[in-house]
Write an enzyme that holds these catalytic residues in place. Sequence first.
Site, mmCIF file in Angstrom:
data_model
loop_
_atom_site.group_PDB
_atom_site.id
_atom_site.type_symbol
_atom_site.label_atom_id
_atom_site.label_comp_id
_atom_site.label_asym_id
_atom_site.label_seq_id
_atom_site.Cartn_x
_atom_site.Cartn_y
_atom_site.Cartn_z
ATOM 1 N N ASP A 1 65.541 4.285 -2.502
ATOM 2 C CA ASP A 1 65.082 5.083 -3.887
ATOM 3 C C ASP A 1 64.757 6.454 -4.104
ATOM 4 O O ASP A 1 65.145 7.133 -5.016
ATOM 5 C CB ASP A 1 64.225 4.049 -4.602
ATOM 6 N N SER B 1 61.935 -9.461 2.475
ATOM 7 C CA SER B 1 60.638 -9.167 1.610
ATOM 8 C C SER B 1 60.076 -7.908 1.977
ATOM 9 O O SER B 1 60.616 -6.979 1.379
ATOM 10 C CB SER B 1 59.769 -10.378 2.357
ATOM 11 N N LYS C 1 65.235 -11.134 -0.579
ATOM 12 C CA LYS C 1 64.079 -11.870 -1.079
ATOM 13 C C LYS C 1 63.022 -11.018 -1.806
ATOM 14 O O LYS C 1 62.481 -10.050 -1.459
ATOM 15 C CB LYS C 1 63.310 -12.133 0.310
#
Length: 554
Positions: free
Chosen positions: A304, A293, A318
């Site tokens: 990223d 999460s 998740k």
Amino acid sequence: MKFISRKSIAIAFTILLGVGVLFSFTAKNDKLFAIAKNLDIFASLVRELDSYYVDEIDAEELVTIGINAMLEELDPYTEFIPEENSDDFRLLTTGEYGGVGALIGNRTGKNMILMPYKGFPAQAAGLRIGDEFLKVDTVDVREKETADISKLLKGPANTSVFVQVKRGDDTIAVNLDRKKIVISNVPYYGKVDDQTGYIKLTDFTTNAASDVRKALIDLKSQGITRLILDVRDNPGGILKEAVEIVNLFIPKGKEVVRTIGKLESVNSVYKTTKSPVDKDIPLVVLINERSASASEIVAGALQDYDRAILIGKKTFGKGLVQTSIPLSYNSQVKVTTAKYYIPSGRCIQAIDYSKKSDSPSASLPDSLRTKFTTKNGRIVYDGAGIEPDELTEERTYAPITYSLVARNHVFEYGNKFFLENQEVPSPREFSISDQTYEDFVAWLEGKEYDYTTYVEKSLEDLEKYAQREKYYDDIKEQLESLKKQVTHSKEQDLITFKSEIKEALKDELISRYYYQEGVIEASLQNDTAINQSIAIFNEPKKLAGILTASSKKR
């Protein structure tokens, strides 16, 4: 005979509230009519069961079972929270509760303190790991469930609770003043070496970003030039805290995560809103299969933007967002309302719960995973958690070590050692001496800790397959000979695996004197992922190469 199954009760969609309102809609709206009809059926069913069932039933309990069974059909994260569980839910989201500040649990069939939190009432009053609960106020709790004892210990701040515990042969009684307990999201931070800082982040409750920020600023004041952020075993929490933690390392105005759901109201884009604390410090984020999460938002966003190297294991996967919606009578439902997407555009949800399947999971096959790219053009994929840039080898332990820990022998020896020794050196200086180890081995005499080694298990399997496939008579003599050769000697294993058993003992003993912080600090020396991080930090060209490579192995 009790013939009411969980699934049959799950006809219902919720409790009976609002039935009259729903019936005001016309049958033209088929969906609303179907909901109203089934609610009426459910109400009738519960009413008739209460009247006619052969035994007395608890209608409220049956309704709760029905609600929970219904929600289980959706996903593991959508759940009903009745009023009596609201305090536990508040603890999960805020990290705050009124109590004595101790982790409790059941060991060796007894309810006891597993970890007093430093600086809170239980620890301040001298309660220790291993203290067995006898009474809380006037209630004898020796046969109580751990959850029941926890409820008795909790209560409004500045109220008193009487606690009686057994320690060895002694009985100790104390009056504790409950306090507002705030569990830090950062139980430990410090320097691994002169250059490298380390922050352990265990939760994303309220103030998680503030806790990390304070730790980072303090470490920078101590002269660190590189940082390890550890979110291994962190199950996640508040999304906003994850965004603010990412903001510590990347500039203002950058997208961190967006949520997309069925309703327009849940569609949001979360961007950094502040100037970073340090946008250039070399950064490693440690992850594993239990990082989930919000942990994945932090790790994935930093990956990223090519801002950090991820080391460890693939994360849990998740990518679902939950929203708490209040219901009547102070209950609430935590319902999945959206999926989240990190800056590259990928959603890292690993299981599609909308696909009903007999298999335990509906994981996305590799062939259907979509390719995305990081800021520097590195290839990353959706649909299966966050993959690390550098894998860490799984550490394995000998069966004897597992057995000694699982059977609580290491834990019980810790109690014995603590009663006999007032102090030990600091976590980084402390080690298990040969004399202490010999004392442990002598203490084990007569205690049960038998186990099956990997080789013994393999031979057992081989024998079964040989019998099934009619080869047993041909290899019987060889099998018996092998069995005799590999039959384990517990005494020899205590020598062969001495170093790793010593390590397990060290962690247990350190916890008695230095609590959670000490256990974390002591573990840093032999942590494979940390050593791997430092090795990469020490090779700047390799570090830069990982972050700028045009492709990433899958």
